[in-house]
Design an enzyme around this catalytic site. Structure first.
Site, PDB file in Angstrom:
ATOM      1  N   ASP A  10       0.855  -1.201   0.000  1.00 37.77           N
ATOM      2  CA  ASP A  10       0.000   0.000   0.000  1.00 37.77           C
ATOM      3  C   ASP A  10       0.887   1.246   0.000  1.00 37.77           C
ATOM      4  O   ASP A  10       0.839   2.052   0.917  1.00 37.77           O
ATOM      5  CB  ASP A  10      -0.941  -0.013   1.217  1.00 37.77           C
ATOM      6  N   ASP A  15       6.982   1.152   1.835  1.00 37.71           N
ATOM      7  CA  ASP A  15       6.623   0.171   0.804  1.00 37.71           C
ATOM      8  C   ASP A  15       7.429   0.418  -0.471  1.00 37.71           C
ATOM      9  O   ASP A  15       7.899  -0.525  -1.117  1.00 37.71           O
ATOM     10  CB  ASP A  15       5.141   0.271   0.435  1.00 37.71           C
ATOM     11  N   ASN A  39      -2.137   2.825   3.604  1.00 37.79           N
ATOM     12  CA  ASN A  39      -1.479   4.112   3.823  1.00 37.79           C
ATOM     13  C   ASN A  39      -2.222   5.240   3.127  1.00 37.79           C
ATOM     14  O   ASN A  39      -2.224   6.384   3.590  1.00 37.79           O
ATOM     15  CB  ASN A  39      -0.030   4.049   3.322  1.00 37.79           C
ATOM     16  N   THR A 124       2.888  -5.983   2.840  1.00 27.27           N
ATOM     17  CA  THR A 124       3.418  -4.913   3.692  1.00 27.27           C
ATOM     18  C   THR A 124       2.362  -3.862   4.017  1.00 27.27           C
ATOM     19  O   THR A 124       2.692  -2.762   4.457  1.00 27.27           O
ATOM     20  CB  THR A 124       4.637  -4.247   3.031  1.00 27.27           C
ATOM     21  N   PHE A 166      -0.436  -0.329  12.867  1.00 23.59           N
ATOM     22  CA  PHE A 166      -1.378   0.187  11.875  1.00 23.59           C
ATOM     23  C   PHE A 166      -1.941  -0.894  10.952  1.00 23.59           C
ATOM     24  O   PHE A 166      -3.155  -1.011  10.770  1.00 23.59           O
ATOM     25  CB  PHE A 166      -0.701   1.287  11.045  1.00 23.59           C
ATOM     26  N   ASN A 167      -1.083  -1.692  10.302  1.00 15.99           N
ATOM     27  CA  ASN A 167      -1.565  -2.634   9.294  1.00 15.99           C
ATOM     28  C   ASN A 167      -2.581  -3.615   9.864  1.00 15.99           C
ATOM     29  O   ASN A 167      -3.574  -3.951   9.208  1.00 15.99           O
ATOM     30  CB  ASN A 167      -0.396  -3.422   8.688  1.00 15.99           C
ATOM     31  N   HIS A 241      10.110   0.133   8.269  1.00 22.38           N
ATOM     32  CA  HIS A 241       9.251  -1.016   8.578  1.00 22.38           C
ATOM     33  C   HIS A 241       9.268  -2.067   7.464  1.00 22.38           C
ATOM     34  O   HIS A 241       9.718  -3.191   7.651  1.00 22.38           O
ATOM     35  CB  HIS A 241       7.810  -0.549   8.793  1.00 22.38           C
ATOM     36  N   ASP A 242       8.729  -1.698   6.312  1.00 17.69           N
ATOM     37  CA  ASP A 242       8.479  -2.686   5.260  1.00 17.69           C
ATOM     38  C   ASP A 242       9.744  -3.314   4.681  1.00 17.69           C
ATOM     39  O   ASP A 242       9.732  -4.517   4.358  1.00 17.69           O
ATOM     40  CB  ASP A 242       7.636  -2.052   4.148  1.00 17.69           C
TER      41      ASP A 242
END
Length: 312
Positions: A10, A15, A39, A124, A166-167, A241-242
Site C-alpha cells: 500500500d 513500501d 497508507n 506490507t 497500523f496494518n 518497517h516494510d
C-alpha cells in the site's frame, strides 16, 4: 534459482523502498505487485506502485489493484505519515504502463497456480487481499511457501493505538484469518522494525550513491523522517518497517527470531488489532509464526546501501 515472490503493498514511503530493494535483488523473482488500501486509498496506492515500477524501468511486472476497504470495517488511512499522495516528497515519474484488468486476488492466484516453485507472499499493508486470496482459492495454499509480512507488535507498543500496529489495526479480521491459515508466517512487527532505523547521515550516504533511484530513496526518507522526528517516538532516525521483509528474505542471518503462537484481537474495546504473542507457551497452542524480534541495524543499512548501487 531465484525465489518467486508476490509483493502486496500500500505504497507508502517504506513500501516504495521495499519494492526498490526487491528489484535490486537477483535472489528474488517478483511475479507480481498487488495493492491494497491502507497508507492511502486504493487509487493512490495503485498509482504509487505504478510510478515506482516506472522509475525502476520494470514495466514488465504485472500490477493489479485489490481491496478498496477492509473486510468488515471502514477504511483508515495514514495520510498523517505519508501525505496526500501517499508518497509525498520526491518527484516521481507518472505511470508508464497500465495496471492489469484483473483484481489483485485473481492475479495472485494466477501467478501462484502457474509457478513451478512454491511462492512466497510479501504483504506490507493491511492483509485484506491475502485473506481474500486464501478464502477464495484454498486449493492454492499448498503452492504458497510462506507469508513474510510487515505488521503487528509483540513486546513492542502499538504505533496507531497503544495496543496495535497500523496494518493489523486497519483490518484485524483479515489478519486473524491469515494467522489462522496454517501457512508458515514470518512476522516483521514493530519489535524489529523500530530497531531498523536509518539515521540522517546514512540518508546522506544514500544520496551520495548518485544514481536517480538512490536520490529518490533519499528524498522519500527525508519526508518520512518528518513524522518520526516527533519526540514522543524516541527515535534517532526513521524506522524502515516494510524493507525488513525483503531484507529478511535476503539476509535472515542478520535478524533474531522466535517461534511462537500469535493471535489477533478483533473485538476488544481497547485492543482491536492487537497481536497477542504467546512467548511462554501459556496457551499451549502450537507455534504459527516466526516472530522477528531484533536486527543488526548496521548490517541492515549496509544491505540497503549496497543494493541501491544496483541502479548505477
Amino acid at each position: 534459482m531465484s525465489r518467486p515472490i508476490i509483493i502486496d503493498c500500500d505504497p507508502g514511503h517504506d513500501d516504495a523502498i521495499n519494492l526498490i530493494l526487491a528489484f535490486a535483488s537477483p535472489e528474488l523473482s517478483t511475479l507480481a505487485v498487488t495493492t491494497s488500501a491502507g497508507n492511502q486509498t486504493q487509487p493512490k496506492t495503485l498509482n504509487n506502485a505504478l510510478r515506482i515500477l516506472t522509475l525502476l524501468k520494470r514495466t514488465d511486472i504485472p500490477v493489479a489493484s485489490g481491496a478498496s476497504k477492509p473486510l468488515l470495517r471502514d477504511l483508515i488511512i495514514a495520510d498523517s505519515v505519508h501525505g496526500e499522495s501517499g508518497l509525498d516528497g520526491p518527484i516521481l515519474p507518472e505511470p508508464g504502463f497500465d495496471p492489469e484488468p484483473l483484481h489483485a486476488v485473481e492475479l495472485m492466484a494466477q501467478k501462484i497456480c502457474n509457478s513451478r516453485e512454491p511462492v512466497t507472499l510479501v504483504p506490507t499493508g493491511p492483509l485484506t487481499n491475502i485473506a481474500l486470496l486464501l478464502a477464495t482459492y484454498p486449493e492454492l495454499q499448498t503452492n504458497i511457501e510462506r507469508i513474510v509480512l510487515m505488521g503487528g507488535a509483540g513486546a513492542a507498543l502499538g504505533n496507531w493505538t497503544p495496543a496495535a500496529e497500523f496494518n493489523i489495526y486497519v483490518d484485524p479480521e483479515a489478519a486473524k484469518a491469515v494467522f489462522e491459515s496454517g501457512i508458515p508466517i514470518t512476522m516483521c512487527g514493530l519489535d524489529v522494525t523500530h530497531r531498523a532505523q536509518i539515521h540522517e547521515h546514512e540518508i546522506s550516504m544514500i544520496r551520495e550513491i548518485g544514481n536517480p533511484v538512490a536520490r529518490i530513496v533519499a528524498d522519500l526518507l527525508d519526508y518520512f523522517c518528518i513524522y518520526h522526528k516527533d519526540p514522543k517516538w524516541g527515535f534517532d532516525g526513521a524506522p524502515l518497517h516494510d524493507p525488513c521483509t525483503i531484507a529478511w528474505l535476503l539476509a535472515p542471518e542478520i535478524f533474531t527470531t522466535q517461534e511462537c503462537w500469535v493471535g489477533v484481537e478483533t473485538t476488544g474495546e481497547l485492543t482491536r488489532g492487537m497481536t497477542v504473542v504467546d512467548y511462554y507457551n501459556l496457551t499451549a497452542n502450537p507455534a504459527n509464526c516466526e516472530l522477528v524480534v531484533d536486527v543488526d541495524r548496521l548490517q541492515f543499512v549496509n544491505l540497503l546501501l549496497e543494493r541501491l548501487k544496483f541502479y548505477n
